[in-house]
Design a protein around this motif. Structure first.
Motif, PDB file in Angstrom:
ATOM      1  N   LEU A   8       0.750  -1.275  -0.081  1.00  0.00           N
ATOM      2  CA  LEU A   8      -0.192  -0.104  -0.085  1.00  0.00           C
ATOM      3  C   LEU A   8       0.954   1.150   0.050  1.00  0.00           C
ATOM      4  CD1 LEU A   8      -2.719   1.469   0.260  1.00  0.00           C
ATOM      5  CD2 LEU A   8      -2.585   1.320   2.858  1.00  0.00           C
ATOM      6  N   VAL A  10       0.801   5.287   0.275  1.00  0.00           N
ATOM      7  CA  VAL A  10      -0.043   6.396   0.351  1.00  0.00           C
ATOM      8  C   VAL A  10       0.697   7.907   0.159  1.00  0.00           C
ATOM      9  CG1 VAL A  10      -1.498   7.463   2.496  1.00  0.00           C
ATOM     10  CG2 VAL A  10      -1.184   4.847   2.502  1.00  0.00           C
ATOM     11  N   ASP A  11       0.415   8.586  -0.548  1.00  0.00           N
ATOM     12  CA  ASP A  11       1.025   9.946  -0.749  1.00  0.00           C
ATOM     13  C   ASP A  11       0.042  10.882  -1.434  1.00  0.00           C
ATOM     14  OD1 ASP A  11       2.928  11.966  -1.852  1.00  0.00           O
ATOM     15  OD2 ASP A  11       4.441  10.528  -1.208  1.00  0.00           O
ATOM     16  N   ASP A  12       0.156  12.109  -1.153  1.00  0.00           N
ATOM     17  CA  ASP A  12      -0.723  13.161  -1.909  1.00  0.00           C
ATOM     18  C   ASP A  12      -0.351  13.547  -3.125  1.00  0.00           C
ATOM     19  OD1 ASP A  12       1.535  14.596  -0.802  1.00  0.00           O
ATOM     20  OD2 ASP A  12       0.432  16.288  -0.420  1.00  0.00           O
ATOM     21  N   CYS A  34      -3.153   5.122  -2.650  1.00  0.00           N
ATOM     22  CA  CYS A  34      -3.949   6.124  -2.133  1.00  0.00           C
ATOM     23  C   CYS A  34      -3.422   7.411  -2.009  1.00  0.00           C
ATOM     24  CB  CYS A  34      -4.368   5.467  -0.843  1.00  0.00           C
ATOM     25  SG  CYS A  34      -5.408   6.342   0.449  1.00  0.00           S
ATOM     26  N   ASN A  35      -4.118   8.367  -2.382  1.00  0.00           N
ATOM     27  CA  ASN A  35      -3.682   9.805  -2.265  1.00  0.00           C
ATOM     28  C   ASN A  35      -4.453  10.897  -1.278  1.00  0.00           C
ATOM     29  OD1 ASN A  35      -6.307   9.970  -3.451  1.00  0.00           O
ATOM     30  ND2 ASN A  35      -5.601  11.259  -5.084  1.00  0.00           N
ATOM     31  N   ARG A  36      -5.554  10.263  -0.217  1.00  0.00           N
ATOM     32  CA  ARG A  36      -6.120  10.488   0.631  1.00  0.00           C
ATOM     33  C   ARG A  36      -6.183   9.692   1.795  1.00  0.00           C
ATOM     34  NH1 ARG A  36     -11.955  11.010  -1.462  1.00  0.00           N
ATOM     35  NH2 ARG A  36     -12.467  11.886   0.429  1.00  0.00           N
ATOM     36  N   PRO A  37      -5.209   9.990   2.951  1.00  0.00           N
ATOM     37  CA  PRO A  37      -4.959   9.146   4.049  1.00  0.00           C
ATOM     38  C   PRO A  37      -6.097   8.842   4.834  1.00  0.00           C
ATOM     39  CG  PRO A  37      -4.362  11.336   4.404  1.00  0.00           C
ATOM     40  CD  PRO A  37      -4.498  11.217   3.000  1.00  0.00           C
ATOM     41  N   ILE A  40      -7.563   5.413   4.460  1.00  0.00           N
ATOM     42  CA  ILE A  40      -6.825   4.293   5.045  1.00  0.00           C
ATOM     43  C   ILE A  40      -7.580   3.163   5.824  1.00  0.00           C
ATOM     44  CG2 ILE A  40      -4.857   3.688   6.953  1.00  0.00           C
ATOM     45  CD1 ILE A  40      -3.337   6.200   5.648  1.00  0.00           C
ATOM     46  N   ILE A  52       3.423  -1.136   4.335  1.00  0.00           N
ATOM     47  CA  ILE A  52       2.744   0.282   3.884  1.00  0.00           C
ATOM     48  C   ILE A  52       3.766   1.129   3.757  1.00  0.00           C
ATOM     49  CG2 ILE A  52       1.310   1.914   4.646  1.00  0.00           C
ATOM     50  CD1 ILE A  52       0.696  -1.176   6.175  1.00  0.00           C
ATOM     51  N   LEU A  54       4.382   4.996   3.331  1.00  0.00           N
ATOM     52  CA  LEU A  54       3.584   6.187   4.116  1.00  0.00           C
ATOM     53  C   LEU A  54       4.297   7.454   4.029  1.00  0.00           C
ATOM     54  CD1 LEU A  54       0.886   7.047   5.623  1.00  0.00           C
ATOM     55  CD2 LEU A  54       1.936   6.609   7.730  1.00  0.00           C
ATOM     56  N   TRP A  71      -1.057   9.350  11.071  1.00  0.00           N
ATOM     57  CA  TRP A  71      -1.594   8.311  10.326  1.00  0.00           C
ATOM     58  C   TRP A  71      -0.573   7.081  10.713  1.00  0.00           C
ATOM     59  CZ3 TRP A  71      -6.051   8.378   8.934  1.00  0.00           C
ATOM     60  CH2 TRP A  71      -6.838   9.382   8.707  1.00  0.00           C
TER      61      TRP A  71
END
Length: 487
Positions: A8, A10-12, A34-37, A40, A52, A54, A71
């Motif tokens: 996974l 996770v970054d904007d 995923c661009n919106r934490p 999660i 993950i 992150l 997060w």
């Protein structure tokens, strides 16, 4: 070939997400971005992630790492064993180190090198697999311990007794069991020493942990340290793998040392050292490993022999006999003979699929008046043999191979001369202990073998170790032949 793992990210930054997915999907079987934490928790409810990746900061201008800390904590609350690799800017190494203190596994600095990212995530995936395997082994071990203890409780049935002597023994067991005191159980062969040890364990605070029985009489001197202390690969010829010793394997539970009296003096010294230090060094290792076990020992040696320094170390005796339990022979607890016989009668009728049976009056009288030199073990074997061979609705005297009350009063082995003539030894012992001699001219090997085993058992008062030694057999081989001949 791709590694079977779910990553996974996770970054904007959408560009980083796309680039990293293109890179990682060539190495790992599944990659989720995923661009919106805030998504999660939903993602974790629907997926099982191995690693993950992150980001430390979300949104333009953010550099404090506070969002990453938030997060990180959120993920660890959802799944405490998560493997999390933090993504940080080039100058944010201190922030990433702080994240590792809070539970992150590693970090990657931007801009990253592809080889570095793949190496870091591959290591993280291996760590995840190792943790999973360790947890599975822990669960499996706990299950095996529970199953083993349940089997022990089934096999080690409640002590059957109505006699005052055994009532005192059970009272002593009840008082000693809840403590961690070492216990020494004394008694002739077949008196139920392992049954008493099981009772001590099942009534102790360690009852949910393992009960490990070790027959010291069956372990060769050369293998004693390997069996009890363990060894490392290559410690000696034939040591192809690491082996955990019995002391470590029983950690947290109870270790039952049976046939303690068979242990030579030089090995007694090694056992004493380990028990005093409460740590063991496997063969081939340089570091001692602590262990926590309760020790219950048993022997058929008489107290006079145990207190003889030439036969048994007194310091080891003091270490083991914090509480001492003496189990009486069956001939001294006649009130228990018929209840025990009835218990085994019910057991073996069920085992061999036979209708429930009783015991005739003559058979009961013979059972009560027999001296039972093999104690409960001999009684059990006699009942089992009778159940198998009987052709009646109840067990009769003819179903048993017992001496009559008059024969049982004949002089026993204790009345033998201390140094009998070697040439006449077998015939003398045979006469004194009422062993049926082999017919003159008898050449049947089965009959000769049975006669020899019976003679040795009577001579040594059913001490299996001593009888086996004289016959040139192992204990296991002697037990098999006793079963074969109904002894």
């Amino acid at each position: 070939m791709k590694t079977d793992a779910h990553i996974l990210i996770v970054d904007d930054d959408q560009d980083i997400l796309v680039a990293s997915k293109l890179l990682l999907k060539r190495q790992f079987s599944q990659v989720t971005i995923c661009n919106r934490p805030e998504q999660i928790p939903k993602l974790f409810s629907e997926n099982d992630f191995d690693v993950i990746l992150l980001d430390m900061n979300f949104g333009p201008g953010e550099s404090s790492g506070e969002q990453g800390f938030y997060w990180l904590d959120k993920i660890l609350n959802i799944k405490p064993d998560s493997i999390i690799v933090m993504i940080t800017a080039h100058g944010g190494v201190d922030v990433a180190v702080e994240a590792m203190k809070l539970g992150a596994t590693d970090f990657i600095a931007k801009p990253w090198q592809n080889e570095k990212v793949i190496a870091t995530l591959s290591t993280a995936v291996q760590l995840k697999k190792s943790r999973t395997e360790a947890e599975n082994l822990k669960v499996a071990n706990q299950t095996l311990v529970q199953v083993t203890n349940q089997l022990n409780q089934v096999q080690a049935q409640e002590i059957i007794s109505q006699s005052a002597t055994m009532t005192n023994v059970q009272s002593l067991i009840a008082r000693a069991a809840p403590t961690d005191a070492n216990v020494l159980i004394l008694g002739e062969n077949g008196t139920g020493k392992e049954l008493a040890a099981n009772a001590l364990h099942n009534q102790s605070k360690r009852c949910n942990n393992i009960f490990m029985s070790v027959d010291l009489g069956a372990i060769a001197e050369s293998l004693f340290e390997s069996e009890l202390f363990g060894h490392k690969k290559g410690a000696f010829t034939g040591a192809h793998h690491d082996r955990v010793g019995k002391l470590q394997a029983a950690n947290g539970g109870t270790l039952f040392l049976d046939e303690l009296g068979n242990l030579p003096l030089h090995l007694q010294a090694k056992l004493l050292t380990v028990l005093e230090q409460r740590q063991v060094t496997p063969l081939g290792a340089n570091k001692a490993v602590p262990f926590d076990v309760r020790v219950i020992a048993a022997t058929n040696m008489k107290k006079t022999e145990l207190t003889n320094e030439s036969k048994f170390r007194q310091d080891l005796l003091f270490r083991l006999n914090t509480v001492e339990i003496n189990l009486p022979p069956l001939r001294e607890r006649s009130e228990d003979i018929l209840p025990i016989a009835q218990h085994y009668l019910t057991l073996y009728c069920k085992k061999y699929g036979k209708a429930s049976k009783g015991i005739s009056k003559d058979a009961k009288n013979a059972i009560l008046h027999d001296s039972w030199p093999g104690n409960i073990r001999a009684l059990r074997h006699a009942i089992e043999r009778a159940v198998i061979l009987t052709e009646h609705d109840e067990l009769t005297l003819s179903d048993f191979q017992l001496s009559s009350p008059e024969q049982s009063k004949k002089p026993n082995i204790n009345n033998l001369p201390t140094k009998p003539d070697v040439n006449n030894q077998l015939s003398t012992i045979s006469d004194d202990v009422s062993v049926s001699p082999v017919n003159e001219g008898e050449l049947n090997l089965e009959a000769i073998e049975k006669h020899a085993i019976s003679t040795a058992l009577k001579k040594h008062r059913y001490n299996i170790s001593h009888s086996a030694k004289e016959l040139g057999l192992t204990r296991a081989a002697l037990y098999r032949r006793m079963e074969k001949h109904g002894l």
